[in-house]
Write an enzyme that holds these catalytic residues in place. Structure first.
Site, PDB file in Angstrom:
ATOM      1  N   ASP A  19       0.855  -1.184   0.000  1.00 32.87           N
ATOM      2  CA  ASP A  19       0.000   0.000   0.000  1.00 32.87           C
ATOM      3  C   ASP A  19       0.894   1.238   0.000  1.00 32.87           C
ATOM      4  O   ASP A  19       2.123   1.134  -0.079  1.00 32.87           O
ATOM      5  CB  ASP A  19      -0.954  -0.019   1.198  1.00 32.87           C
ATOM      6  CG  ASP A  19      -0.247  -0.023   2.549  1.00 32.87           C
ATOM      7  OD1 ASP A  19       0.961   0.312   2.618  1.00 32.87           O
ATOM      8  OD2 ASP A  19      -0.898  -0.352   3.553  1.00 32.87           O
ATOM      9  N   ALA A  20       0.308   2.413   0.129  1.00 32.83           N
ATOM     10  CA  ALA A  20       1.075   3.656   0.071  1.00 32.83           C
ATOM     11  C   ALA A  20       2.099   3.776   1.197  1.00 32.83           C
ATOM     12  O   ALA A  20       3.082   4.503   1.072  1.00 32.83           O
ATOM     13  CB  ALA A  20       0.129   4.852   0.109  1.00 32.83           C
TER      14      ALA A  20
END
Length: 148
Positions: A20-21
């Protein structure tokens, strides 16, 4: 019969697309890592999935899976994904899988595979030659349990 070490270990590097980010591995990616490890386990035994499918014989599909997440993996980690055959029935296999990073347990799973026809996907007994190999590889293993 091809001999392989038990448990079978396959290594996976965590890439940007797996995270994810925040650089943490997305939960569904563990399923992909485990699928690849099972595919490489079969290949190490001499049964590549594409050859099995094209041969019109038999393939294995995931019937059920339970996962436990213990700690997160991160971008660029080198993971060790293990495969152990814990139960062999006439038409199904039960696999125990673990994902580690540097000896630290990250995730565990139990995966039930069903034998099906490669062309019609109908359940069928495991090929007798394969069944004999699988029976010789069964190990008794307990998956670590969450303490929460």
């Amino acid at each position: 019969m091809t001999m392989i070490e038990q448990p079978f270990i396959w290594q996976a590097r965590v890439y940007w697309e797996d995270t994810d980010a925040g650089g943490v591995v997305y939960h569904a990616r563990y399923v992909a890592f485990m699928e690849r490890a099972r595919s490489e386990w079969m290949r190490a035994l001499g049964w590549g999935q594409e050859a099995m499918r094209r041969g019109g014989g038999q393939v294995f599909v995931v019937r059920a899976m339970s996962l436990d997440f213990h700690k997160p993996a991160h971008l660029d980690d080198l993971l060790q994904v293990s495969v152990s055959l814990t139960q062999c029935r006439r038409a199904s296999l039960l696999m125990a899988q673990q994902v580690h990073r540097d000896g630290q347990l990250l995730a565990t799973a139990q995966v039930r595979l069903a034998a099906v026809g490669a062309e019609d996907f109908r359940p069928q007994p495991i090929n007798a030659g394969m069944l004999a190999v699988f029976e010789s590889l069964q190990v008794q293993t307990e998956l670590p349990r969450n303490k929460g």
